[in-house]
Design an enzyme around this catalytic site. Sequence first.
Site, PDB file in Angstrom:
ATOM      1  N   CYS A  77     -55.992 -48.247 -12.025  1.00  0.00           N
ATOM      2  CA  CYS A  77     -55.509 -49.340 -11.164  1.00  0.00           C
ATOM      3  C   CYS A  77     -54.820 -48.762  -9.922  1.00  0.00           C
ATOM      4  CB  CYS A  77     -54.598 -50.270 -11.958  1.00  0.00           C
ATOM      5  SG  CYS A  77     -54.347 -51.888 -11.167  1.00  0.00           S
ATOM      6  N   HIS A 164     -58.159 -51.570 -16.586  1.00  0.00           N
ATOM      7  CA  HIS A 164     -57.189 -50.971 -17.514  1.00  0.00           C
ATOM      8  C   HIS A 164     -57.867 -50.639 -18.856  1.00  0.00           C
ATOM      9  CE1 HIS A 164     -53.415 -51.522 -15.257  1.00  0.00           C
ATOM     10  NE2 HIS A 164     -54.056 -52.531 -14.710  1.00  0.00           N
ATOM     11  N   GLU A 166     -56.624 -48.938 -21.190  1.00  0.00           N
ATOM     12  CA  GLU A 166     -55.620 -48.802 -22.242  1.00  0.00           C
ATOM     13  C   GLU A 166     -55.322 -50.094 -22.983  1.00  0.00           C
ATOM     14  OE1 GLU A 166     -53.175 -49.475 -18.402  1.00  0.00           O
ATOM     15  OE2 GLU A 166     -55.148 -48.751 -19.027  1.00  0.00           O
TER      16      GLU A 166
END
Length: 595
Positions: A77, A164, A166
């Site tokens: 990001c 993202h 994660e």
Amino acid sequence: MKKIVIVDFGGQYTHMIARRVRECKVYSEIVHPERFVPDENTAGIIFSGSPKSVTDESMTSVKFDISKLNVPLLGICYGHQLIARLFGGKIESHQFREYGNVDILLFENANLFKGLEENQTVWMSHGDSVVQLPENFEVTASSTSTPVCAFQDISRKIFGVQFHPEVSHTKNGQKVIENFISLCGIGAEWAVENYIDTLLDSIRSESAGKNLLILISGGVDSLVALALCARAVGTERIVALHVDTGLMRYEESKAVMTFLHELGLANAQLIDASDKFLGKLKEVTEPEEKRKIIGAAFVETMHEFLASHSSELTKWMLVQGTIYPDTIESGGTEFAGAIKTHHNRVPEIEQMIAEGSVIEPLKEFYKDEVRLLGRQLGLPHELVDRRPFPGPGLAIRILATEGADKLSPEETMQAYMFSKQKEFESIILPIKSVGVQGDDRTYRHPLLVWQESGTRFQWSKIKSFASLAVNLQSTINRVIWSLYPVTETLSVRPLFIDKRSVELLQLVDNIVAEKTADIADIWQLPVVSLPIFTPDGKQCFVLRPIVSADAMTADVYEMDFALLEEIITEVQKIEGVGYIFYDVTTKPPATIEWE
């Protein structure tokens, strides 16, 4: 030991990156961007997201020269955009922002996406985009609205992803993390062992023979913290204090005290402080002020208790069930944006932490990890897996207001334009709620939508419209949907936190909880009391069922329409209850709680 270093620019998900790396049995460490210099143990570096923009001259960067790195680098990001800028690329802010699930196309040359199919669903949360790549970089993924979703300079093992990986809503995000670790040439050398033993040793060390006072809300966080402390120092040194704030769920305090006594805590005590809390919140409407008042009232109640038991508790420490999302959403790291101040992060508590008077054994953990610890400690399923309940209680589920927020001419025009959208009617409500967009706090309007009577409802269309509306419209951060057409003129009326408003919300919440108790997929289900009324004075409420693992991201639970109709019918039997709406917004851009 070789490690992956996560450079923390203040993103909401920085600790989740570290967790995902550790799940690969590789040691990870979070570092400050302006104090970190790679060393011989650095096997790879990951740049996190951030609430800031790389288009600002005051952007946060690193002090070392990334062009001279000899280890792989991954930007996520903000980190993705920062790498592009530092190498001479171009980043721009766009009117169309992406929050939530987005479909992307992976390119064949993408080393970071090895083993993945070309079509992927990922989680986005950004307003800026890379529009021109630096020299020697190539695009490795794109979406309809973001041509550069990912890039690489394979010769230097530098990678960037706008999404993202994660978060759990990026379906194959863990595979992306694994691929990066593989490119770093580091094996599975580390494992999380003796978590509980380490925590017990830490509690014993921090308490140093002092008595422990723990405020028990009834939620899983404080109960797991209590169980850890009981195992570490024994129940005789613990005072478990449950404060009935008058803002609990229906008959919640009675259930909490029953559990504490079953746990064998002879020192478990109940304080009825409902008059105090409701009195302090009288006519208070601002969300942050409400949270701070509640946090301060908890501290005041605690000190009053200690003063009345000074002969028994000469040496004491406060134990809190603070978890990592509480810290990060309160702006708990230097570059993190403050989304909302949690009651355990008010100034009075921060001062006690600075004085070394607070133990927080769970502060580095997420909700799913806390549940795992609870199971390992032998806590019963009905407690470990119960739905989360906010520390400030129902106070942040009652949108108190003295009257309507006037819509600006721009907002009125946007409301008109959206009312003409195909298949949906809509209005922007003149009230506001908290959101999290681009890693920062927003305070904006909800958009209320509905479909014509007799329409065949489809969750895919409802959620798609909600995502489009929030991404296109800068004045809203939340979309709520009505199962039935809104045929009456709704108006905002004054609403405050008092016994009447709390009791009405308790009754509505209790019915909703009972009707959905067996739905395991619902992680949390806040019911929100709106200052929105029908012409005959009936109040409107919002259901917020979400699916999540860690509270940092959340998706909308797609409730069976027949069950939703049953719930609405039952709730509307309560005198004074009007329309029941359904929050259809992901997190981000909307927080789980409205305040």
